[in-house]
Write an enzyme that holds these catalytic residues in place. Sequence first.
Site, PDB file in Angstrom:
ATOM      1  N   SER A   7      -0.921  -7.501  -4.879  1.00  0.00           N
ATOM      2  CA  SER A   7      -0.616  -6.510  -4.490  1.00  0.00           C
ATOM      3  C   SER A   7       0.812  -6.138  -4.529  1.00  0.00           C
ATOM      4  O   SER A   7       1.342  -7.617  -3.519  1.00  0.00           O
ATOM      5  CB  SER A   7      -0.902  -5.653  -3.109  1.00  0.00           C
ATOM      6  OG  SER A   7       0.102  -4.780  -2.553  1.00  0.00           O
ATOM      7  N   HIS A  32      -2.138  -4.189  -7.960  1.00  0.00           N
ATOM      8  CA  HIS A  32      -2.550  -3.642  -7.445  1.00  0.00           C
ATOM      9  C   HIS A  32      -0.894  -2.854  -7.367  1.00  0.00           C
ATOM     10  O   HIS A  32       0.040  -3.406  -6.589  1.00  0.00           O
ATOM     11  CB  HIS A  32      -3.117  -3.512  -6.397  1.00  0.00           C
ATOM     12  CG  HIS A  32      -3.515  -2.590  -4.970  1.00  0.00           C
ATOM     13  ND1 HIS A  32      -4.741  -1.850  -5.696  1.00  0.00           N
ATOM     14  CD2 HIS A  32      -2.805  -2.823  -4.770  1.00  0.00           C
ATOM     15  CE1 HIS A  32      -4.754  -1.190  -4.549  1.00  0.00           C
ATOM     16  NE2 HIS A  32      -3.248  -1.686  -3.385  1.00  0.00           N
ATOM     17  N   ASP A  34       0.937  -0.501  -5.416  1.00  0.00           N
ATOM     18  CA  ASP A  34       0.738   0.538  -3.419  1.00  0.00           C
ATOM     19  C   ASP A  34       1.602   1.817  -3.963  1.00  0.00           C
ATOM     20  O   ASP A  34       2.707   1.301  -3.893  1.00  0.00           O
ATOM     21  CB  ASP A  34       1.091   0.036  -2.336  1.00  0.00           C
ATOM     22  CG  ASP A  34       0.070  -0.702  -2.156  1.00  0.00           C
ATOM     23  OD1 ASP A  34      -1.357  -0.453  -1.939  1.00  0.00           O
ATOM     24  OD2 ASP A  34      -0.057  -1.784  -2.180  1.00  0.00           O
ATOM     25  N   MET A  36       3.717   5.227  -1.715  1.00  0.00           N
ATOM     26  CA  MET A  36       3.822   6.007  -0.304  1.00  0.00           C
ATOM     27  C   MET A  36       4.083   6.765   0.127  1.00  0.00           C
ATOM     28  O   MET A  36       5.469   6.556  -1.284  1.00  0.00           O
ATOM     29  CB  MET A  36       3.643   4.627   0.178  1.00  0.00           C
ATOM     30  CG  MET A  36       3.134   3.497   0.378  1.00  0.00           C
ATOM     31  SD  MET A  36       3.417   2.575   1.052  1.00  0.00           S
ATOM     32  CE  MET A  36       2.113   0.303   1.450  1.00  0.00           C
ATOM     33  N   HIS A  65      -2.686   2.643  -6.402  1.00  0.00           N
ATOM     34  CA  HIS A  65      -3.062   3.507  -4.810  1.00  0.00           C
ATOM     35  C   HIS A  65      -2.684   4.144  -4.372  1.00  0.00           C
ATOM     36  O   HIS A  65      -1.767   4.344  -4.170  1.00  0.00           O
ATOM     37  CB  HIS A  65      -3.417   1.564  -4.342  1.00  0.00           C
ATOM     38  CG  HIS A  65      -4.039   2.154  -2.889  1.00  0.00           C
ATOM     39  ND1 HIS A  65      -3.770   1.167  -1.798  1.00  0.00           N
ATOM     40  CD2 HIS A  65      -5.065   3.458  -2.259  1.00  0.00           C
ATOM     41  CE1 HIS A  65      -4.277   1.986  -1.408  1.00  0.00           C
ATOM     42  NE2 HIS A  65      -5.148   3.040  -1.159  1.00  0.00           N
ATOM     43  N   MET A  67      -1.102   6.820  -2.081  1.00  0.00           N
ATOM     44  CA  MET A  67      -1.347   6.528  -0.798  1.00  0.00           C
ATOM     45  C   MET A  67      -0.302   7.698   0.244  1.00  0.00           C
ATOM     46  O   MET A  67       0.370   8.221  -0.032  1.00  0.00           O
ATOM     47  CB  MET A  67      -1.135   5.287   0.474  1.00  0.00           C
ATOM     48  CG  MET A  67      -1.922   4.610   0.127  1.00  0.00           C
ATOM     49  SD  MET A  67      -1.442   2.959   0.992  1.00  0.00           S
ATOM     50  CE  MET A  67      -1.062   2.480  -0.983  1.00  0.00           C
ATOM     51  N   MET A 136     -10.054   0.345   2.824  1.00  0.00           N
ATOM     52  CA  MET A 136      -9.183   0.015   3.562  1.00  0.00           C
ATOM     53  C   MET A 136      -9.630  -0.933   4.317  1.00  0.00           C
ATOM     54  O   MET A 136     -10.209  -0.683   5.505  1.00  0.00           O
ATOM     55  CB  MET A 136      -7.893   0.621   3.906  1.00  0.00           C
ATOM     56  CG  MET A 136      -7.159   1.647   2.512  1.00  0.00           C
ATOM     57  SD  MET A 136      -6.476   0.580   1.920  1.00  0.00           S
ATOM     58  CE  MET A 136      -5.307  -0.067   3.417  1.00  0.00           C
ATOM     59  N   ASP A 174      -8.592  -3.904   0.595  1.00  0.00           N
ATOM     60  CA  ASP A 174      -7.041  -3.828   0.625  1.00  0.00           C
ATOM     61  C   ASP A 174      -6.781  -3.971   2.001  1.00  0.00           C
ATOM     62  O   ASP A 174      -6.966  -2.929   3.269  1.00  0.00           O
ATOM     63  CB  ASP A 174      -6.686  -2.380  -0.311  1.00  0.00           C
ATOM     64  CG  ASP A 174      -5.212  -2.588  -0.428  1.00  0.00           C
ATOM     65  OD1 ASP A 174      -4.636  -3.892  -0.084  1.00  0.00           O
ATOM     66  OD2 ASP A 174      -5.086  -1.391  -0.676  1.00  0.00           O
TER      67      ASP A 174
END
Length: 217
Positions: A7, A32, A34, A36, A65, A67, A136, A174
């Site tokens: 990540s 990966h 992330d 947000m 990913h 979020m 998660m 994750d």
Amino acid sequence: MARIAPSILAADFSKLADDIKDCDSLNVDWLHLDIMDGHFVPNISFGPSLVNTINKLTDKFLDVHLMLSEPEKYFEPFARAGADLITFHIEVHPEPVAPAKVLKEMGIKSGLSLNPATDIEKVLPYLEHFDLLLVMSVNPGFGGQSFIESVLPKIETAREYIDKNNLSTLIEIDGGIDENNAQRVVDAGVDILVIGSSFFGASDRQALTQKVQSLKR
Ligand code: DX5
Ligand code: ZN
């Protein structure tokens, strides 16, 4: 054999290109990323322009990913930036089939994720429409949190469902994964392990990568 997806959130952004090159030379499986929004999760990370920069630095499969409270708005910018797979959360899309189809039409693989507090039964009926289930194992928003053990039975249930129905959906985990719990999550049925702080903070990233890639159920 299990796969590893470092990540990037836990990389050193002051030398991101070096960390990406390191991932390349270690032959990690995926990267990966992330994303947000400060709304679905209490933190803000980065957006399509950094994903585009990363895409120029590597040929690795980019596992994005989201979020985000409104993930669909951002499918196209992240697809253009080089995402190979886009995951969004069931908590913001209780009817996730239509967005999965949007991704498919764009030629992007699709992932469905659920938070630790969300029941696995909520996602099972939709798995046939997805390439990936992202479980998660921390409450999303921050790297470096402790693994929540109680998600293990959810993984076992998902594995059983996927096998019983002959689906090709992969299971990814994750949050809080390290060399101590990696075998346990693989035993429960995980295919891909996202590892952030324990990967970028490892004294020997190569040993960790090889160890994860050699894990079998
Ligand atoms: C959490 C993120 C994770 C996180 C994993 O909100 O989705 O991908 O970066 O990092 P570690 O491995 O440090 O828990
Ligand atoms: Zn993530």
